[in-house]
Design a protein around this motif. Structure first.
Motif, PDB file in Angstrom:
ATOM      1  N   GLY A   1       0.782  -1.338   0.082  1.00 33.37           N
ATOM      2  CA  GLY A   1       0.085  -0.212  -0.196  1.00 33.37           C
ATOM      3  C   GLY A   1       0.709   1.414  -0.458  1.00 33.37           C
TER       4      GLY A   1
ATOM      5  N   ASP B   1       2.976   6.767 -15.003  1.00 27.69           N
ATOM      6  CA  ASP B   1       2.137   5.771 -15.672  1.00 27.69           C
ATOM      7  C   ASP B   1       2.791   4.658 -14.170  1.00 27.69           C
ATOM      8  OD1 ASP B   1       0.147   3.599 -17.014  1.00 27.69           O
ATOM      9  OD2 ASP B   1       1.520   3.627 -17.976  1.00 27.69           O
ATOM     10  N   GLN B   2       1.582   3.863 -13.421  1.00 27.20           N
ATOM     11  CA  GLN B   2       2.019   3.176 -13.362  1.00 27.20           C
ATOM     12  C   GLN B   2       1.291   1.862 -12.979  1.00 27.20           C
ATOM     13  OE1 GLN B   2      -0.812   1.501 -10.186  1.00 27.20           O
ATOM     14  NE2 GLN B   2      -1.595   2.682 -11.328  1.00 27.20           N
TER      15      GLN B   2
ATOM     16  N   THR C   1       0.445  -2.465 -11.507  1.00 23.58           N
ATOM     17  CA  THR C   1       0.472  -3.448 -10.430  1.00 23.58           C
ATOM     18  C   THR C   1       0.177  -5.407 -11.035  1.00 23.58           C
ATOM     19  OG1 THR C   1       0.251  -2.455  -8.716  1.00 23.58           O
ATOM     20  CG2 THR C   1       0.186  -4.396  -8.092  1.00 23.58           C
TER      21      THR C   1
ATOM     22  N   ARG D   1      -0.192  -8.533 -10.548  1.00 23.70           N
ATOM     23  CA  ARG D   1      -1.241  -9.032  -8.810  1.00 23.70           C
ATOM     24  C   ARG D   1      -1.135 -10.398  -9.582  1.00 23.70           C
ATOM     25  NH1 ARG D   1      -3.342  -5.383  -7.001  1.00 23.70           N
ATOM     26  NH2 ARG D   1      -4.051  -4.284  -7.880  1.00 23.70           N
TER      27      ARG D   1
ATOM     28  N   ASN E   1      -6.059   0.010  -0.345  1.00 23.08           N
ATOM     29  CA  ASN E   1      -4.846  -0.719  -1.219  1.00 23.08           C
ATOM     30  C   ASN E   1      -5.987   0.146  -2.755  1.00 23.08           C
ATOM     31  OD1 ASN E   1      -3.541  -2.362  -2.099  1.00 23.08           O
ATOM     32  ND2 ASN E   1      -4.281  -4.299  -1.999  1.00 23.08           N
ATOM     33  N   VAL E   2      -4.744   0.208  -2.975  1.00 25.89           N
ATOM     34  CA  VAL E   2      -4.582   0.840  -4.459  1.00 25.89           C
ATOM     35  C   VAL E   2      -4.776  -0.416  -4.947  1.00 25.89           C
ATOM     36  CG1 VAL E   2      -3.895   1.891  -6.357  1.00 25.89           C
ATOM     37  CG2 VAL E   2      -4.950   3.413  -4.047  1.00 25.89           C
ATOM     38  N   VAL E   3      -6.069  -0.350  -6.388  1.00 24.90           N
ATOM     39  CA  VAL E   3      -6.052  -1.571  -7.460  1.00 24.90           C
ATOM     40  C   VAL E   3      -5.553  -0.861  -8.645  1.00 24.90           C
ATOM     41  CG1 VAL E   3      -7.053  -3.677  -6.362  1.00 24.90           C
ATOM     42  CG2 VAL E   3      -8.619  -1.956  -7.064  1.00 24.90           C
ATOM     43  N   ALA E   4      -5.977  -0.005  -8.679  1.00 24.26           N
ATOM     44  CA  ALA E   4      -6.071   0.227 -10.042  1.00 24.26           C
ATOM     45  C   ALA E   4      -6.001   2.255  -9.870  1.00 24.26           C
ATOM     46  CB  ALA E   4      -7.089   0.274 -11.360  1.00 24.26           C
ATOM     47  N   LEU E   5      -5.122   2.910 -11.093  1.00 29.27           N
ATOM     48  CA  LEU E   5      -5.154   4.778 -10.945  1.00 29.27           C
ATOM     49  C   LEU E   5      -4.509   4.791 -11.800  1.00 29.27           C
ATOM     50  CD1 LEU E   5      -3.231   5.728  -7.771  1.00 29.27           C
ATOM     51  CD2 LEU E   5      -2.743   6.701 -10.719  1.00 29.27           C
ATOM     52  N   ASP E   6      -4.849   5.963 -12.828  1.00 27.61           N
ATOM     53  CA  ASP E   6      -4.882   6.072 -14.173  1.00 27.61           C
ATOM     54  C   ASP E   6      -5.396   7.626 -14.516  1.00 27.61           C
ATOM     55  OD1 ASP E   6      -3.598   6.230 -16.720  1.00 27.61           O
ATOM     56  OD2 ASP E   6      -5.376   4.956 -17.998  1.00 27.61           O
TER      57      ASP E   6
END
Lengths: 287, 287, 287, 287
Positions: free
Chosen positions: B17, B38-39, B41, B43, D33-38
């Motif tokens: 986190g 830009d990021q 994850t 999983r 808990n971030v699962v997506a970020l744009d």
């Protein structure tokens, strides 16, 4: 004879001068009006391929006589492999499906909308999930569960069902069972499969997992005639979709469905329009 | 420090986190203006990837201090693999080429037009044909013929030439020689190749012949970082073109050139913009 | 007569039965070996189109006699518009360019590599930037600056240059000047332009600005024969590229270049291969 | 609260330093808990756009409190237009359709397969043909015939039906009626249309006829939010298919169906995943 019906002649033979002239002259002399003609010469194999379609209305030969005249006149002397169909001969297509509905719906929706000149007398599945879809379209559905042990007898049962329903050719609309060579030999170039990869990449099981693992930037789908060699039959149609590192296996499966159904339906349409011709494990798809 | 120059930070680390918050807060606290972020994850691997770019103008830390501060503050505690570049650090690109000019011209024309932020100090070839092209663009050209017998010493010679010209990374613009593992190990994720097929289909030699023989309906090109495993390195970019039975091997070669050069140039551009990040033999290409 | 040279006959005429038979029979009777044949009937306009190519080696008619025989025998009775070329007649292509080099380099690199069966005797520009490129390829370059005021006389000058260099057709490789109707009328269906949009969307000036403003998700490029109607001539080839909200006008310009040059080169190749036929402001592009 | 549910926050506001840091810090401080970020910054308009999604499980704020805290803390001070949704809020989608079944089947098949996180409480049509399809999927069907004369009252009736079924947004799955401005104003950025052309080319009626007449080599489909300006609303998704001179208007209609349904479904999916954000008549589609 119905008006506006057409005859479709598909030919391949050793290349030599004057084939187009002789074939079109045969049609012209008998007052046939050509509505489509496509031909192609494979120079490496020195082989000539042709598809010609003409209106039966006004044609001087009766349907039954066309082949009788054409064979001795041109087919035999030019060593042709040839095939004659009429546009009002509507083929009977059997669909095999497992649990995924996307290809099945795509075919059935087109069928109902009149896009595909076909009859669909039967749907066979190794699972029961698609029965409700078959019912909605009022198509007889057979559940034929297949295991390693009973494969031989179940395929025999499937052949009987196909025979009973007078099926001309089979479409595997995401059917997740490998058909035996024995079964396939009953329908040479008459079983159309959709494989969920850009063949020859990722043949075999779990192609989306393999694509994800390899980190490709594009995935594909391939429709081909089934031969006894797994995923190695003559390719009819392929298409692709761009993906990225963001895609998980699940999203590949999801995105892949869109090209699977479109590619399969295009291949089925080409087959129904008698635009395909298989030679040396490759498919000529006429314009 | 020039105005409008930017810092580019690339990171990957175990996911947890608050990474985005902590990294962007670090930049924000030091008065940095983020111009791109830009990021992503992964999983499955529980791994976090990020690229962030901010303006140096007004940033409170000196260039040399950024890493010195960032490392202990965030890099180390978050177990990051990280990399910091500045937009005015122009990489030096060595080009390897054999006899085909299409990729070479495509790169040089973009270079001259200012599309690629790069210096090109040297072109190396195992043939002499491309010397005239190098001369036109006034780039030093070295002819280093390679045979089975002399490969080791010739690669040594190439390494010296590259060193002399301070080359940062290498582009194989249709270089038809396999580089040895020893050579490649000098440039990890710094050799970009263009393979003339849609990998993993048709890896190895003569992919257009193989595509023609298999009867595919689409051909492709793949740009990837070179590893010691032939044609199996992390893919940066791919594209395809539709073909048909009309295409001979020669016309496939011809049509393929168009996607080869575009795909290679896109990959080189992504590399130059520091938008690529390799992990586990896959390439994350940031937006 | 060189071996392996071919004759290329392009025809369009009112549709009627037996045209293919009569044309191919004409070739066959004279011992011609057909190497390519494509035909198409436009049913809405009741018009027939055909391109046929055959080997001259062994053909019983001399080159100069082919048209003399064909015209009265078939051309006139069937009301054909027809055109006969030989594969060793290499057309002379004049290039017009302004300041952007990408299309120019793409054409010249293909020319040098032998991809395009063409001679390029002259490059004309309303700017001086591209002179250095012309020099590298040793092609005469003329700088003809055009203003509103001097347009008429400058176009006259251009016509003289083209005449002097015996130019058969013109390619506008990103030439940012509108040619007058008078000028165009000298080269009917012989001026090929590349427009940097997916026509008919965004005709006229600054199409990338317009595309950006409209928020499209795909941009395109269009190659067409120039008529007196701006950006409305018969389309030869189009292609597209996917974009996103991330793209600025500048990045659209950048990405667009890649499709501009490919689309233009494909159109030029189709023209050189005598595969195009214009009728009613549309271009038939034969296979 | 269900496990694994997420909150989705969409923002746009004037650009300024530190927005990403502040928003992600807000989530991080509350144990999200971030699962997506744009995110994306439009430099021309100096406007910042962001979509961030985090898990509700373990988040320290109750659902109802998130907005109450976020608004005064960040939304207001940063002049944000913002929007908060939860992944288990399943929108209710009303479908309008005329006579063509392809888009309708495509949506319903995906819905049934669980691909679309949506409820479909009602289908409305100005014709009766699609009633049988609605019945098969057991979705209430309303036939609301619309003429010039009764349009106002019939739209009123439609609004009542939509209200009764608590419809959140509308999909026009080839609905061949223009909705009035009054009607549209009830669903701002909540009516998704599929137009059967590559907009802005061929807006309005009969785009395939227009495309055929213009002789384009590629046709397209465009999905957009409906505004009071016909076919000019913000574009969500577009795609294309290559055609040729062989295609009649009928075959364009046929081929176009394939991209219409795929493009529409992709747009609906983006909308359902809360990945779209409209600003200044353009649609940001987040990754």
């Amino acid at each position: 004879m119905l008006k506006n019906q057409t005859a479709i002649l598909r030919i391949h033979c050793p290349d030599q001068g004057g084939i187009v002239a002789r074939v079109t002259d045969f049609i012209h002399q008998n007052k046939g009006n050509v509505v489509a003609l496509d031909q192609y010469t494979n120079r490496e194999e020195n082989r000539f391929f042709m598809r010609v379609e003409w209106e039966l209305d006004g044609f001087m030969l009766e349907r039954d006589d066309i082949g009788t005249v054409f064979g001795p006149l041109l087919g035999k002397p030019l060593e042709m492999v040839w095939d004659l169909k009429f546009s009002d001969q509507i083929p009977r297509m059997g669909i095999f499906v497992s649990k995924s509905s996307h290809c099945l719906y795509d075919l059935l929706a087109r069928y109902e909308a009149g896009e595909l000149k076909v009859n669909i007398p039967v749907i066979i599945s190794n699972h029961q999930e698609m029965e409700k879809v078959a019912k909605r379209f009022e198509i007889p559905f057979y559940h034929v569960a297949v295991t390693k042990e009973n494969k031989k007898e179940q395929e025999q049962k499937e052949l009987e069902i196909l025979k009973e329903h007078k099926v001309d050719f089979i479409v595997l609309a995401r059917y997740m069972q490998i058909l035996s060579s024995d079964f396939v030999s009953n329908f040479p170039n008459k079983v159309i499969n959709i494989h969920h990869s850009f063949l020859p990449a990722f043949a075999g099981a779990k192609p989306y997992h393999a694509a994800h693992s390899r980190g490709v930037k594009i995935i594909g789908a391939t429709s081909h005639y089934v031969t006894t060699d797994l995923d190695a039959g003559p390719i009819i149609e392929q298409d692709i979709i761009r993906i990225s590192h963001h895609d998980s296996v699940e999203s590949l499966v999801q995105k892949g469905k869109d090209i699977e159904k479109i590619v399969l339906s295009r291949a089925v349409k080409a087959h129904l329009d008698r635009k395909t011709l298989v030679y040396n494990n490759k498919t000529v798809v006429f314009a």
